[in-house]
Design an enzyme around this catalytic site. Structure first.
Site, PDB file in Angstrom:
ATOM      1  N   GLY A  55       2.828  20.439  -0.150  1.00  0.00           N
ATOM      2  CA  GLY A  55       2.195  20.046   1.104  1.00  0.00           C
ATOM      3  C   GLY A  55       0.772  19.614   0.779  1.00  0.00           C
ATOM      4  O   GLY A  55       0.039  20.337   0.093  1.00  0.00           O
ATOM      5  N   ALA A  56       0.402  18.427   1.260  1.00  0.00           N
ATOM      6  CA  ALA A  56      -0.852  17.818   0.817  1.00  0.00           C
ATOM      7  C   ALA A  56      -2.080  18.723   0.957  1.00  0.00           C
ATOM      8  O   ALA A  56      -2.831  18.919  -0.006  1.00  0.00           O
ATOM      9  CB  ALA A  56      -1.051  16.494   1.562  1.00  0.00           C
ATOM     10  N   ARG A  91       0.312  15.780  -9.295  1.00  0.00           N
ATOM     11  CA  ARG A  91       1.183  15.068  -8.344  1.00  0.00           C
ATOM     12  C   ARG A  91       0.430  13.842  -7.836  1.00  0.00           C
ATOM     13  O   ARG A  91      -0.740  13.939  -7.482  1.00  0.00           O
ATOM     14  CB  ARG A  91       1.588  15.987  -7.175  1.00  0.00           C
ATOM     15  N   GLN A 201      13.026  20.934   2.077  1.00  0.00           N
ATOM     16  CA  GLN A 201      11.869  21.654   2.626  1.00  0.00           C
ATOM     17  C   GLN A 201      12.039  21.961   4.115  1.00  0.00           C
ATOM     18  O   GLN A 201      11.462  22.925   4.617  1.00  0.00           O
ATOM     19  CB  GLN A 201      10.584  20.832   2.438  1.00  0.00           C
ATOM     20  N   ASP A 242       1.203  12.674   3.569  1.00  0.00           N
ATOM     21  CA  ASP A 242       0.543  12.949   2.289  1.00  0.00           C
ATOM     22  C   ASP A 242      -0.582  11.978   1.996  1.00  0.00           C
ATOM     23  O   ASP A 242      -1.448  12.250   1.162  1.00  0.00           O
ATOM     24  CB  ASP A 242       1.574  12.916   1.166  1.00  0.00           C
ATOM     25  N   ASN A 252       4.843   9.629   3.651  1.00  0.00           N
ATOM     26  CA  ASN A 252       5.331  10.999   3.899  1.00  0.00           C
ATOM     27  C   ASN A 252       6.664  11.166   3.172  1.00  0.00           C
ATOM     28  O   ASN A 252       7.192  10.221   2.566  1.00  0.00           O
ATOM     29  CB  ASN A 252       5.466  11.258   5.400  1.00  0.00           C
ATOM     30  N   LYS A 253       7.208  12.354   3.253  1.00  0.00           N
ATOM     31  CA  LYS A 253       8.439  12.697   2.537  1.00  0.00           C
ATOM     32  C   LYS A 253       9.519  11.649   2.754  1.00  0.00           C
ATOM     33  O   LYS A 253       9.677  11.136   3.868  1.00  0.00           O
ATOM     34  CB  LYS A 253       8.904  14.082   3.002  1.00  0.00           C
TER      35      LYS A 253
HETATM   36  O1  MRU Z   1       6.701  17.041  -1.736  1.00  0.00           O
HETATM   37  P1  MRU Z   1       6.022  17.923  -0.723  1.00  0.00           P
HETATM   38  O2  MRU Z   1       6.889  19.005  -0.203  1.00  0.00           O
HETATM   39  O3  MRU Z   1       4.682  18.397  -1.212  1.00  0.00           O
HETATM   40  O4  MRU Z   1       5.757  16.911   0.448  1.00  0.00           O
HETATM   41  C1  MRU Z   1       5.035  17.295   1.552  1.00  0.00           C
HETATM   42  C2  MRU Z   1       5.350  16.483   2.709  1.00  0.00           C
HETATM   43  O5  MRU Z   1       5.783  15.358   2.663  1.00  0.00           O
HETATM   44  C3  MRU Z   1       5.065  17.147   3.941  1.00  0.00           C
HETATM   45  O6  MRU Z   1       6.011  17.788   4.544  1.00  0.00           O
HETATM   46  C4  MRU Z   1       4.096  16.629   4.782  1.00  0.00           C
HETATM   47  O7  MRU Z   1       4.545  15.996   5.846  1.00  0.00           O
HETATM   48  C5  MRU Z   1       2.755  16.368   4.332  1.00  0.00           C
HETATM   49  S1  MRU Z   1       1.917  17.849   3.980  1.00  0.00           S
HETATM   50  C6  MRU Z   1       1.430  18.515   5.492  1.00  0.00           C
END
Ligand code: MRU
Length: 367
Positions: A55-56, A91, A201, A242, A252-253
């Protein structure tokens, strides 16, 4: 937030030694609530890369403590340069990582090495405290959107993707902050939770934390959202992000873009919740300028869960000779975003709107 009645943040200093860092190991959830101890920068780099923390905003906060741990061990200029480079490489997509590392470096570089460890711990703690306040403010602004929907007297059904809850941040979450605020205010909310393959997630983390807080929710497969939208089952989508470009494109994801398309086709508002530390003022075009993390194919070819005998098992679900590719994020163009919910208020996903909301932030950061 509370877990079984006890208040937690997602990262904190060890209560006994006051210098090592404690995290909730998110790779073990929802099966085991395991608290890990990070005592050097290598531990921190591993925790971020292996997604024990993710999570960012939480990645940024954890990296800040990684710098503090490195300064405690060796406060020299070389050590500072090395830890910043090491953690920056963990990352690529979440911009909060670079934001936190730049802020740590700015706080430390001009101070003599003997002072750096103390300053680094203070700076990391400030990043964490600010994250909590910021997310609470995001919750306040997002709450107004849910309240407006609730005026019809009907339950408000939301859809979210991945995990942008309190364990993706230091506390409260981004996309889930308005939902927690609404639930706590007595508004009848229900959340459809995308499972979020490949790492699940949504199914493992969002469902877990909503459940711990008592928020009604239903896990759905990633492909169900469009169908539910067509049936009128979803009033609003709120996701985290992110990285957001200065023009409002949203990384985003993986799978977020498809939800935005389905929402647009069905006239459903699609909001993105973010702290301003997630805005990358240096870039304008999300599709070409945001690096998309490619993760291991094994995250696609296998799946991990609790077997019926109670053991945790990883099983292969793809023929052994089939290839798999695993882009971890996608980019939703600003035109598909109904609004950005930030700590300073809600604005359009556009360069003028972001610049008007964050006039100071834009100037020094722009390339
Ligand atoms: O790969 P991750 O689990 O670190 O990715 C995070 C995400 O994409 C989130 O769920 C998100 O929307 C951003 S962090 C609040």
């Amino acid at each position: 937030m509370k877990i079984d009645g006890r208040a937690f943040r997602s990262i904190w200093l060890d209560e006994t030694d006051h210098w090592s860092v404690r995290i909730i190991d998110q790779t073990k959830l929802p099966w085991t609530f395991d608290i890990a101890r990070l005592s050097n920068a290598d531990h921190v780099a591993h925790a971020i890369r292996a997604m024990q923390v993710r999570g960012a905003p939480l990645i940024g906060a954890t990296a800040a403590y990684g710098v503090a741990l490195a300064m405690r061990a060796d406060p020299s200029n070389d050590s500072l340069t090395q830890v910043i480079a090491q953690l920056a490489a963990t990352r690529p997509t979440a911009i909060n990582l670079r934001w936190a590392l730049e802020r740590m470096e700015q706080s430390l570089r001009t101070h003599p090495p003997a002072e750096r460890a103390d300053i680094a711990y203070q700076a990391a703690a400030a990043i964490c405290d600010e994250d909590v306040a910021t997310n609470r403010a995001i919750g306040t602004h997002g709450l107004s959107l849910i309240e407006a929907r609730a005026r019809s007297g009907r339950r408000v059904n939301l859809l979210t993707h991945c995990n942008a809850g309190w364990i993706a941040t230091v506390d409260w979450g981004t996309a889930l902050a308005p939902i927690y605020r609404a639930h706590d205010a007595g508004i009848d909310v229900h959340v459809y939770v995308d499972e979020t393959r490949p790492r699940n997630q949504g199914a493992s983390l969002t469902a877990w934390e909503l459940g711990k807080h008592g928020v009604p929710h239903t896990v759905i497969v990633d492909n169900a959202g469009g169908h539910l939208m067509q049936r009128g089952a979803i009033d609003m989508v709120i996701v985290g992000t992110d990285r957001v470009t200065r023009t409002g494109d949203v990384a985003n994801k993986i799978g977020t873009y498809l939800k935005a398309l389905a929402a647009r086709d069905n006239g459903i508002p699609f909001y993105v919740a973010l702290p301003s530390s997630t805005i990358d003022w240096r870039i304008a075009d999300g599709l070409s300028d945001i690096p998309i993390e490619e993760r291991a194919a094994s995250e696609v070819t296998t799946i991990t869960g609790r077997a019926l005998d109670g053991s945790i098992a990883t099983v292969r679900i793809v023929p052994k000779d089939s290839d798999a590719v695993n882009p971890a994020f996608d980019v939703t163009p600003a035109r598909l975003v109904s609004g950005l919910i930030t700590e300073l208020g809600i604005c359009a996903a556009s360069e003028p709107a972001l610049a008007a909301l964050f006039p100071q932030a834009r100037e020094p950061m722009a390339a």
